[in-house]
Design an enzyme around this catalytic site. Structure first.
Site, PDB file in Angstrom:
ATOM      1  N   LYS A 187       0.830  -1.226  -0.217  1.00  0.00           N
ATOM      2  CA  LYS A 187      -0.084   0.033   0.021  1.00  0.00           C
ATOM      3  C   LYS A 187       0.978   1.129   0.098  1.00  0.00           C
ATOM      4  O   LYS A 187       0.553   2.034  -0.752  1.00  0.00           O
ATOM      5  CB  LYS A 187      -0.868  -0.041   1.214  1.00  0.00           C
ATOM      6  CG  LYS A 187      -2.134  -1.104   1.061  1.00  0.00           C
ATOM      7  CD  LYS A 187      -2.819  -1.359   2.182  1.00  0.00           C
ATOM      8  CE  LYS A 187      -3.650  -2.475   1.886  1.00  0.00           C
ATOM      9  NZ  LYS A 187      -4.531  -2.982   3.264  1.00  0.00           N
TER      10      LYS A 187
ATOM     11  N   GLN B  43      -4.594  -1.544   9.132  1.00  0.00           N
ATOM     12  CA  GLN B  43      -4.397  -2.841   8.652  1.00  0.00           C
ATOM     13  C   GLN B  43      -5.042  -3.730   9.697  1.00  0.00           C
ATOM     14  O   GLN B  43      -4.831  -4.156  10.790  1.00  0.00           O
ATOM     15  CB  GLN B  43      -3.059  -3.195   8.488  1.00  0.00           C
ATOM     16  CG  GLN B  43      -2.743  -4.296   7.529  1.00  0.00           C
ATOM     17  CD  GLN B  43      -3.151  -4.469   6.421  1.00  0.00           C
ATOM     18  OE1 GLN B  43      -3.112  -3.573   5.614  1.00  0.00           O
ATOM     19  NE2 GLN B  43      -3.961  -5.600   6.105  1.00  0.00           N
TER      20      GLN B  43
ATOM     21  N   ASP C 162     -10.923   2.619   3.627  1.00  0.00           N
ATOM     22  CA  ASP C 162     -11.461   1.260   3.266  1.00  0.00           C
ATOM     23  C   ASP C 162     -12.578   0.858   3.105  1.00  0.00           C
ATOM     24  O   ASP C 162     -13.115  -0.263   2.513  1.00  0.00           O
ATOM     25  CB  ASP C 162     -10.871   0.445   4.540  1.00  0.00           C
ATOM     26  CG  ASP C 162      -9.534  -0.350   4.262  1.00  0.00           C
ATOM     27  OD1 ASP C 162      -9.282  -0.447   3.066  1.00  0.00           O
ATOM     28  OD2 ASP C 162      -9.018  -0.786   5.241  1.00  0.00           O
TER      29      ASP C 162
END
Ligand code: NAD
Length: 280
Positions: A52, A96, A119
């Site tokens: 990422k 994460q 997200d």
């Protein structure tokens, strides 16, 4: 032979578009920043976080990295999120997953300001999707919509069957296909006679988490098959939830593993980091 949907090429195109947008913003003195939080050092999570950050660098997005110790408490993490929520220089906050078991993922996701939930996992973002309002779309299913659209595959009016009902893939996927006017059926572990349902599908989206489970008897002749699964097979090679070799001659389009859905997730994350600027 089916057409192989090239997720690598399509994701590269999307990252290129983001890069272009970021450079236009930079020229106006606007910087884009993603805060990436990892708690502990699970090796798989470290690889995802690394990828990422690399994608951010490629697109010109500044990534602010928070690598926290495994023992970090829930309240410390919530406090950091609170600070990042208030920080006007931060456009997106990514935590994460999975988190260590002493931290509630639900609480952490709920703490992220909805305007920074890149997200798209929060109740707020999923709720907005459910009622057709603007908001961040979960990256993997949003990537699948892009794969279909950019491959000129008609969605409207077509019969779509999704296998899997997880919060990050199956459920948002169903809502997004509905938004695109598909007729949607969701199958799961309690579905009776799975093959009879899946073999109705014009578009079959597979997110089961079982290596090569979907063979040709599950697939209608000429269907579009999208494989979300990622596994290592007995030879340590990547494979999906679909038995590619068995299915490929029966379908019109298929995504390979690797190089299909996988690269789209990060590309859509990059897209989400700039999406508020795209809407203006
Ligand atoms: P999950 O384990 O949360 O969900 C699996 C779903 O499959 C469940 O809803 C379950 O009901 C259903 N299922 C399980 N066995 C079944 C069966 N025999 N018949 C019918 N349905 C069955 O998984 P997930 O998080 O949705 O991920 C699915 C797969 O996609 C995994 O392989 C995962 O690694 C992969 N994945 C890939 C990406 C990507 O970026 N490409 C992103 C997320 C997940």
């Amino acid at each position: 032979m089916p057409q192989i949907i090239d997720g690598k090429a399509i994701s590269a195109q999307i990252k290129e578009e983001v890069k272009q947008k970021v450079s236009e913003l930079n020229a106006k003195g606007i910087n884009v920043c993603l805060a990436v939080i990892q708690v502990g050092n699970d090796p798989a999570s470290s690889v995802y976080v690394g990828n990422k950050k690399k994608a951010c660098e490629y697109c010109g997005i500044r990534s602010e990295s928070y690598e926290l110790a495994e023992e970090t408490s829930e309240s410390e993490l919530l406090e950091l999120i609170g600070r990042l929520n208030k920080d006007e220089a931060v456009d997106g906050i990514l935590v994460q997953l999975p988190l260590p078991s002493h931290i509630s993922e639900d609480k952490v996701i709920a703490a992220i300001d909805p305007s920074k939930d890149v997200d798209g996992f929060s109740v707020n973002s999923v709720g907005a999707l459910a009622v057709g309002k603007k908001g961040f779309r979960s990256c993997t299913p949003a990537g699948i919509i892009e794969l279909l659209k950019r491959s000129n595959i008609e969605i409207s009016g077509r019969e779509c069957v999704i296998i899997g009902r997880s919060n990050i893939v199956g459920k948002p996927m169903a809502l997004m296909m509905l938004e695109q006017n598909a007729t949607v059926t969701v199958c799961h572990s309690r579905t009776v006679d799975l093959a009879s349902v899946t073999s109705r599908a014009d578009i079959l989206i597979v997110a089961i988490g079982r290596p090569r489970m979907i063979t040709s008897e599950y697939v209608k002749e000429g269907a579009v098959v999208i494989d979300v699964g990622i596994h290592r097979n007995e030879n340590n090679k990547l494979c999906g939830d679909v038995d590619f070799d068995d299915v490929k001659d029966k379908c019109s389009y298929i995504t390979p593993v690797p190089g299909g859905v996988g690269p789209m997730t990060i590309a859509m994350l990059m897209h989400n980091c700039v999406s508020r600027y795209l809407e203006n």
